[in-house]
Design a protein around this motif. Structure first.
Motif, mmCIF file in Angstrom:
data_model
loop_
_atom_site.group_PDB
_atom_site.id
_atom_site.type_symbol
_atom_site.label_atom_id
_atom_site.label_comp_id
_atom_site.label_asym_id
_atom_site.label_seq_id
_atom_site.Cartn_x
_atom_site.Cartn_y
_atom_site.Cartn_z
ATOM 1 N N TRP A 179 41.008 -13.604 -10.779
ATOM 2 C CA TRP A 179 40.647 -12.461 -9.932
ATOM 3 C C TRP A 179 39.263 -12.664 -9.356
ATOM 4 O O TRP A 179 39.039 -12.474 -8.157
ATOM 5 N N LEU A 229 31.082 -4.087 -15.736
ATOM 6 C CA LEU A 229 30.028 -5.095 -15.642
ATOM 7 C C LEU A 229 28.701 -4.362 -15.657
ATOM 8 O O LEU A 229 28.500 -3.414 -14.901
ATOM 9 N N ARG A 280 24.007 -13.793 -9.178
ATOM 10 C CA ARG A 280 24.803 -14.654 -8.314
ATOM 11 C C ARG A 280 26.175 -14.890 -8.949
ATOM 12 O O ARG A 280 26.373 -14.625 -10.140
ATOM 13 N N PHE A 312 32.936 -21.912 -1.933
ATOM 14 C CA PHE A 312 34.131 -22.595 -1.435
ATOM 15 C C PHE A 312 33.724 -23.810 -0.600
ATOM 16 O O PHE A 312 34.351 -24.865 -0.669
ATOM 17 N N LEU A 336 41.643 -12.861 -15.295
ATOM 18 C CA LEU A 336 40.353 -12.256 -14.992
ATOM 19 C C LEU A 336 39.490 -13.237 -14.198
ATOM 20 O O LEU A 336 38.873 -12.883 -13.188
ATOM 21 N N TRP A 369 39.862 -5.808 -17.195
ATOM 22 C CA TRP A 369 40.379 -5.741 -15.819
ATOM 23 C C TRP A 369 41.890 -5.469 -15.807
ATOM 24 O O TRP A 369 42.415 -4.933 -14.857
ATOM 25 N N HIS A 380 38.569 -12.928 -5.406
ATOM 26 C CA HIS A 380 38.167 -11.683 -4.768
ATOM 27 C C HIS A 380 36.680 -11.359 -4.821
ATOM 28 O O HIS A 380 36.271 -10.309 -4.345
ATOM 29 N N ALA A 381 35.870 -12.205 -5.414
ATOM 30 C CA ALA A 381 34.455 -11.819 -5.538
ATOM 31 C C ALA A 381 33.495 -12.998 -5.418
ATOM 32 O O ALA A 381 32.329 -12.863 -5.770
ATOM 33 N N VAL A 382 33.968 -14.119 -4.899
ATOM 34 C CA VAL A 382 33.082 -15.287 -4.763
ATOM 35 C C VAL A 382 32.828 -15.550 -3.278
ATOM 36 O O VAL A 382 33.769 -15.657 -2.505
ATOM 37 N N PRO A 383 31.553 -15.636 -2.907
ATOM 38 C CA PRO A 383 31.229 -15.776 -1.483
ATOM 39 C C PRO A 383 31.545 -17.182 -0.950
ATOM 40 O O PRO A 383 31.719 -18.122 -1.721
ATOM 41 N N PRO A 384 31.607 -17.296 0.371
ATOM 42 C CA PRO A 384 32.051 -18.551 1.001
ATOM 43 C C PRO A 384 31.258 -19.783 0.588
ATOM 44 O O PRO A 384 31.825 -20.872 0.519
ATOM 45 N N ILE A 428 28.034 -14.017 -12.925
ATOM 46 C CA ILE A 428 29.137 -13.103 -13.245
ATOM 47 C C ILE A 428 30.301 -13.886 -13.847
ATOM 48 O O ILE A 428 30.934 -13.451 -14.808
#
Lengths: 548, 548
Positions: free
Chosen positions: B326, B387, B395, B337, B323, B371, B330-334, B399
């Motif tokens: 995932w 959720l 932000r 990173f 989870l 999930w 698939h759900a964390v913005p740049p 999550i």
């Protein structure tokens, strides 16, 4: 002759020069605010704002006059003397706190660090306890006007913020000379005359049948508030299409225009039998009716509020484009940004393209579009977003599509609520910036509602509306209807629904309604309890939120 | 002497060389599977797999013998003749379909393009209709063993997949010589002898008190299935800690070991009064009991299933590390990173660090950790993630933290369910890779449960367990308890709960339970209806999913 329409939105403003004969758009400039939405901390300060605050800086509004208007004039090639009038539309209720002379309190060094001295933007939701108090008091006193606001005043409305300032910052309340809609404030800066738009006062400041609520009502809220109208507001209402004043030499110099031309306040224009749905940062639904109806959770109904002689009904969705923007900014992984760069398109478009390939229901998701609360029909800023159906195979375009669909379900629910109360619209007309940018959103809306959708002839529906009112104020047309007839046309293209998609959406919409009622009407107030726990964690104090 | 433990997991395998005297880990190699989880399309083919499929390639298992074992031997510096035995643990039920000789059907060119010829991984959830049928038939026939699986067979269990193959690919059923647990299959490849682990057969293939369900039961499911045990399985059960066979010269050459050493099948080891909670891709909870109890939604209870003489209870969470992975994928913005790169740490750590600064409840979110469906206590692969509480201010770290908390709430609910049935554990011991990697997760688990948590002495609890069973099979210890006493220690550190955090988590857990019941126990089966609509969209056929 030409007119100039200025539309002050949430993140940006649009200035539009229009040919008054036929509504042709000669030039448009979109101007992004330097400060935008202030929701984290005051400019130049570290201290975080509490949750649900949303402020603005009036300097951003001045910049529109100083920069955007000269730019659009230059782009248009029109001479200043060819501009017959100016119309101003402003997202309301956005409230400026000023000295008696109209200087924003936040411009003064001694008040700069006090958040209550700043402009409270429409999406400031921290006045929910005060909205609750306004509603409760009106109910207890049996005041009939409450029904004209769908039975509930929102935290976004004018007096919720006034009461919040009184309670949380009485020193600001005492010092303030004026509480004023930002649209009226910028008009004041342009004309030197303080007036109040009858339309905004009607929809947002509880003015019905020509006056505010009574002194008794304000005194019941708080004895210190009894005289609020006399001490802090004004009853100098200006009807739509009438001039609020004439451009001062100073403002004319800022804007590169001729002094003395009329300035009018404006709203979006629509006609009977037509619902105008503005899809931007938030969603606004305007429809005319010949009779007075009370509709659950509508934003407000005001006679002459949009077009003289008709009742103008307004409803809204607090999170619309905002919701999709949130998703793109905060929940989309890098690969989609890389793809956007590679394809030379915006990441919204990458997501839209992938989402558009899906069959209806294929992603298995459903959302409640309450990331910014719910304005219509629940009038509850304490509701929050929900996503259900996620699996390990869920990808960003799936969620993106589910959010578009949730916004469309929210729109359908508003339209059905109006219809249940006899307020129907034969034509559904889309305006605002989103429909042109996002064809998938439009197709989803058509499929979800099973209705053919038309398009406003402009992507700048609000700015064009302002230019139409300017033309009336300048005497180029006898009334709004005549001006709108010539200047406000629909596009020839329409979007038709797919019956097959509608059938699947009917099933999903039934699920949406069931979750809507469950979480929005008190069956499970978990959203409010989570918010209470959140506020307690942040403030260290017990927080009580009124149940649905 | 030393033993070798091999733990075949979902995405990777671990090979561990252990000193059999004291359990000291001499060397570890983690080997990622080249093909990993096959859930989009078969290797080299375009055709997408249907939703909920999860396959593997047996070549990946061979690679572990060929590559990871030689690598760990080299790293250890131990000579092959010093390895006294090998233990194998394998995430089950993971089913290989083979010829009568044990060659995977998917290795044969004529079967390569048929998904049913491939290995069905434990997280293959597409056999839910067949699981429903297994349950319904057992209930109708009043078969007592159903209670030993918490009243429900899962789509992850062995015969759900056998029945799926029979119904959807009868030609594969006819051609297949053997249906076999991947753990038994790899042991077969190592020893040349086909056996069945009594433990896996007990937990996953309905073996109770020494045998499979009766012929009548299989015939009632489908007449063609009546002889399935005789035609496709085997009753040659091997108890834990006994040798399944001895290493063949060929396998010894692959692995760089000495032929003839014993190979044992294994599971994680734990003792009475202690719950071992393995937190990896999924979550597994193992606890011993002296009496037989039926517990709602437990994975299974098997006498001698873990330690001889005791009932071994197993429960699980299908989405645990999966989870969080995932979310990160698939759900964390740049920006996160970028921050990870700048700080030289993994993006998980960036999110964990930011989330760790929050007070409990501050993010205002709550999730249902479904999930990947729910194994315990609902045994329902058709449930999906939820959720609630999102706002425009939400932000990624918010999550992320909500997902960690949801996993911890799921664990608490499993422990409370066991306790309600009298199966208690004085010690809670964490194993698996996650607890060491994610201290915030551990603290949240301690706070949510209000319990002190201990740590397995190894991060490779499964591989160490395998090495312990290997030591017993090699005759270095008289029994598992004696081996575990010497080889399996706890770490000295413990994590204690915060009473203040527990108090807030109690409130959030109450909300979790309420949503758990609402969406998981049939009050609102929206998750299943969304899944039906999804399957219909993808297949064009009407899909029926059994209500909760």
């Amino acid at each position: 002759m030409y007119t100039l329409g200025i539309d002050f939105g949430t993140e940006s403003a649009r200035a539009l020069v229009v040919d008054a004969r036929d509504g042709r758009e000669v030039a448009t400039v979109v101007h992004s605010y330097a400060h935008g939405v202030i929701d984290e901390h005051l400019p130049g300060r570290d201290r975080p704002l509490p949750p649900d605050w949303a402020l603005q800086n009036p300097h951003d509004y001045f910049d529109v006059l100083n920069k955007a208007v000269p730019a659009v004039m230059q782009q248009s090639g029109i001479k200043p003397e060819e501009i017959a009038g100016i119309g101003v539309d402003f997202t309301s209720s956005t409230m400026v706190v000023t000295t008696p002379e109209g200087t924003p309190l936040c411009f003064q060094p001694e008040w700069q660090s006090n958040p209550h001295a700043w402009v409270k933007l429409w999406k400031h939701h921290a006045a929910q306890p005060q909205a609750d108090q306004l509603n409760e008091t009106a109910r207890q006193m049996g005041l009939a006007w409450l029904d004209r606001y769908g039975g509930k005043i929102s935290s976004e409305w004018f007096f919720s913020r006034v009461l919040q300032i009184l309670q949380e910052a009485p020193e600001v309340y005492q010092t303030a000379g004026r509480f004023i809609e930002a649209g009226d404030w910028i008009t004041w800066q342009m004309t030197g005359v303080e007036t109040r738009s009858a339309c905004m006062a009607g929809y947002k400041a509880l003015v019905q049948d020509g006056d505010y609520p009574t002194r008794d009502y304000f005194a019941a809220l708080d004895p210190r508030l009894a005289d609020v109208i006399e001490t802090h507001l004004s009853r100098k209402f200006v009807q739509l299409g009438s001039e609020a004043g004439r451009l001062t030499p100073q403002a004319a110099e800022w804007m590169g225009l001729r002094p003395g031309i009329p300035v009018a306040t404006a709203v979006k224009v629509t006609g009977p039998g037509r619902m105008l749905m503005i899809m931007g940062t938030s969603g606004v639904h305007l429809v005319m009716g010949e009779r007075l109806q009370t509709v659950e959770g509508m934003g407000g109904v005001v006679r002459d509020g949009i077009v003289p002689g008709l009742y103008g009904y307004e409803a809204g969705q607090t999170g619309f484009g905002d919701l999709f923007a949130w998703f793109v900014d905060h929940a989309v992984p890098p690969e989609y940004f890389d793809a956007a760069k590679k394809q030379g398109i915006h990441v919204h478009k990458v997501l839209e393209n992938e989402a558009a390939r899906q069959k209806v229901g294929e992603h298995g998701l459903l959302a409640l579009d309450w990331w910014n609360g719910n304005r219509s029909t629940l009038v509850d800023a304490d509701l929050t977003g929900l996503l259900i159906g996620a699996t390990l195979a869920t990808r960003a375009p799936d969620i993106y599509r589910a959010l578009l669909e949730a916004a469309a379900f929210g729109t359908r629910l508003i339209i059905e609520t109006f219809e249940r109360h006899g307020i129907t619209a034969e034509e559904l007309v889309l305006g605002g910036g989103l429909p042109e940018k996002n064809p998938l959103l439009v197709q989803i809306c058509a499929d979800v509602m099973g209705r053919t959708l038309q398009f406003s002839g402009t992507t700048q529906a609000s700015a064009l509306g302002a230019a139409i009112y300017a033309a009336v104020a300048a005497g180029l047309y006898p009334d709004v209807a005549a001006a709108a007839e010539k200047m406000g046309k629909l596009k020839p293209d329409v979007v038709k629904p797919s019956a097959a998609n509608k059938a699947v959406y009917d099933r999903l919409y039934a699920e949406y309604k069931s979750l809507y009622d469950h979480f929005g009407r008190g069956q499970n107030d978990v959203m409010k309890r989570l918010k209470s726990i959140k506020l307690e964690a942040l403030t260290g104090h017990h927080a009580y939120l009124r149940p649905s």
